[in-house]
Design an enzyme around this catalytic site. Structure first.
Site, PDB file in Angstrom:
ATOM      1  N   ARG A  55      15.639  11.254  -4.221  1.00  0.00           N
ATOM      2  CA  ARG A  55      15.782  10.675  -5.381  1.00  0.00           C
ATOM      3  C   ARG A  55      15.654  11.727  -6.630  1.00  0.00           C
ATOM      4  NH1 ARG A  55      15.751   6.792  -2.181  1.00  0.00           N
ATOM      5  NH2 ARG A  55      13.701   7.811  -1.540  1.00  0.00           N
ATOM      6  N   THR A  56      14.300  12.077  -6.549  1.00  0.00           N
ATOM      7  CA  THR A  56      13.927  12.885  -7.634  1.00  0.00           C
ATOM      8  C   THR A  56      14.712  14.335  -7.738  1.00  0.00           C
ATOM      9  OG1 THR A  56      11.803  11.936  -7.733  1.00  0.00           O
ATOM     10  CG2 THR A  56      11.928  13.636  -8.968  1.00  0.00           C
ATOM     11  N   LYS A  85       2.820  33.310   1.566  1.00  0.00           N
ATOM     12  CA  LYS A  85       2.342  34.580   1.551  1.00  0.00           C
ATOM     13  C   LYS A  85       0.922  34.670   0.716  1.00  0.00           C
ATOM     14  CE  LYS A  85       6.752  36.920   1.711  1.00  0.00           C
ATOM     15  NZ  LYS A  85       7.612  38.079   0.920  1.00  0.00           N
ATOM     16  N   ARG A 106       7.636  19.579  -8.251  1.00  0.00           N
ATOM     17  CA  ARG A 106       6.657  18.624  -7.481  1.00  0.00           C
ATOM     18  C   ARG A 106       5.599  19.414  -6.752  1.00  0.00           C
ATOM     19  NH1 ARG A 106       8.971  13.544  -4.360  1.00  0.00           N
ATOM     20  NH2 ARG A 106       8.984  13.004  -6.396  1.00  0.00           N
ATOM     21  N   HIS A 134       3.643  10.685 -11.877  1.00  0.00           N
ATOM     22  CA  HIS A 134       4.960  10.852 -11.803  1.00  0.00           C
ATOM     23  C   HIS A 134       5.655  10.200 -12.933  1.00  0.00           C
ATOM     24  CE1 HIS A 134       8.768  11.589  -9.983  1.00  0.00           C
ATOM     25  NE2 HIS A 134       8.637  10.884  -8.611  1.00  0.00           N
TER      26      HIS A 134
HETATM   27  C1  NCD Z   1       7.609   8.206  -4.934  1.00  0.00           C
HETATM   28  C2  NCD Z   1       7.026   9.507  -5.259  1.00  0.00           C
HETATM   29  O1  NCD Z   1       7.442  10.428  -4.611  1.00  0.00           O
HETATM   30  O2  NCD Z   1       5.840   9.166  -5.787  1.00  0.00           O
HETATM   31  N1  NCD Z   1       9.295   8.556  -4.754  1.00  0.00           N
HETATM   32  C3  NCD Z   1       9.941   8.817  -5.886  1.00  0.00           C
HETATM   33  O3  NCD Z   1       9.813   9.916  -6.445  1.00  0.00           O
HETATM   34  N2  NCD Z   1      10.874   8.039  -5.955  1.00  0.00           N
HETATM   35  C4  NCD Z   1       7.266   7.154  -4.291  1.00  0.00           C
HETATM   36  C5  NCD Z   1       6.831   7.173  -2.814  1.00  0.00           C
HETATM   37  O4  NCD Z   1       6.929   8.401  -2.336  1.00  0.00           O
HETATM   38  O5  NCD Z   1       6.428   6.345  -2.106  1.00  0.00           O
END
Ligand code: NCD
Length: 310
Positions: A55-56, A85, A106, A134
């Site tokens: 999703r993100t 590396k 991320r 997040h």
């Molecule tokens: C979440 C995350 O990555 O923190 N997912 C997301 O970004 N929608 C929740 C999860 O991984 O459980």
């Protein structure tokens, strides 16, 4: 117009900025429905993902495309970038910020987005830093609550599941501190309770909260049920994970005891903690929530670019 530069954590958002962001997300819904606009034809967004994402990453990339911008990046940065590396995060960010106008990252480590921002020449958006925060997920969670209820003040929100490693609940708790008369119930297995630093922040902001292990007794009174996945990959051992796993499940029977206008949210992915039999219930809002991620991220990109047009 309020602008943003880096988006590193949820504490940087105040009520005014949230209102503006949500107004702009609402406009972005119309833009997206029309297929998008050529707002940033000369801008490039980098997506640098060291952890799995559906999703993100997709919604950020889609958001940039809908705004007429371009996207470069890697979805498996720990293997497909020079990290393998031995290149430091700082060196990598210095380089990538010379190739793009915005970095969405991320990472596995708490605080990584802050480290990146310290050396980046362009805005950095934290798309998840280990079990830290997040913020963009929490923004879309809150936008969904506002859209579905027409407001956030006065609501009773139950956060359920892995409250230690689940970074979205940390960010969402911080954002909720901007609203009046909000009450939070944290419901978790004993070994994954909400961290004390989150509680300390809520104390400072005078937010009413409680910790409990009893979901059934809250089912008839809470307005929002924010269910989360037990973050298997972050546990120190399989034994610890199995102590937390499978404790809190949202199923038909539980939903039947909820208020008629309650809302069931989940950042997704789910791993059995919301039964699919609940999906058709109008209170199950998690797919609408994920869709809202596109609009919030379009609005965030626009805010990060400020008044720059091209
Ligand atoms: C979440 C995350 O990555 O923190 N997912 C997301 O970004 N929608 C929740 C999860 O991984 O459980």
């Amino acid at each position: 117009m309020s602008t943003l530069y880096h988006v590193l954590g949820a504490k940087q958002f105040d009520r005014q900025l949230l209102d503006r962001l949500f107004d702009s997300a609402k406009e972005m819904e119309q833009v997206a429905v029309r297929g998008g606009i050529q707002r940033y034809p000369n801008k490039i967004m980098s997506t640098l993902f060291f952890e799995a994402s559906t999703r993100t990453r997709f919604s950020f990339e889609s958001a940039m495309h809908r705004l007429g911008g371009r996207v470069i990046g890697t979805e498996n940065a720990s293997q497909f970038s020079s990290a393998i590396k031995g290149e430091t995060l700082e060196d990598m960010i210095r380089i990538i910020s010379g190739y793009s106008d915005l970095i969405v990252m991320r990472h596995t480590d708490i605080g990584a987005a802050k480290r990146a921002a310290a050396v980046s020449g362009v805005p950095v958006i934290n798309a998840g830093d280990g079990s830290g925060e997040h913020p963009t997920q929490a923004l879309l969670d809150l936008y969904t609550i506002q859209k579905e209820f027409g407001g956030i003040d006065g609501l009773h929100i139950a956060m359920i599941g892995d409250l230690t490693y689940g970074r979205t609940v940390h960010s969402l708790s911080y954002l909720l501190a901007n609203y009046r008369d909000v009450r939070i119930s944290f419901i978790s297995p004993d070994n994954v309770q909400i961290p004390s630093y989150v509680k300390q922040y809520l104390d400072e902001k005078k937010v009413a909260y409680e910790e409990t292990s009893d979901l059934e007794s809250l089912a008839g009174s809470a307005d929002v049920f924010y269910q989360t996945r037990i973050q298997k990959e972050r546990f120190p051992s399989v034994e610890e994970y199995s102590k937390a796993e499978g404790k809190y499940i949202i199923d038909r029977k539980l939903v039947d005891t909820m208020k008629r206008n309650a809302l069931i949210l989940h950042p997704l992915p789910r791993a059995g903690e919301i039964h699919t039999e609940v999906d058709d219930d109008p209170r199950a809002a998690y797919f609408r929530q994920a869709q809202n991620g596109l609009y919030i991220r379009m609005a965030l990109i626009e805010k990060c670019f400020g008044d720059q047009d091209q």
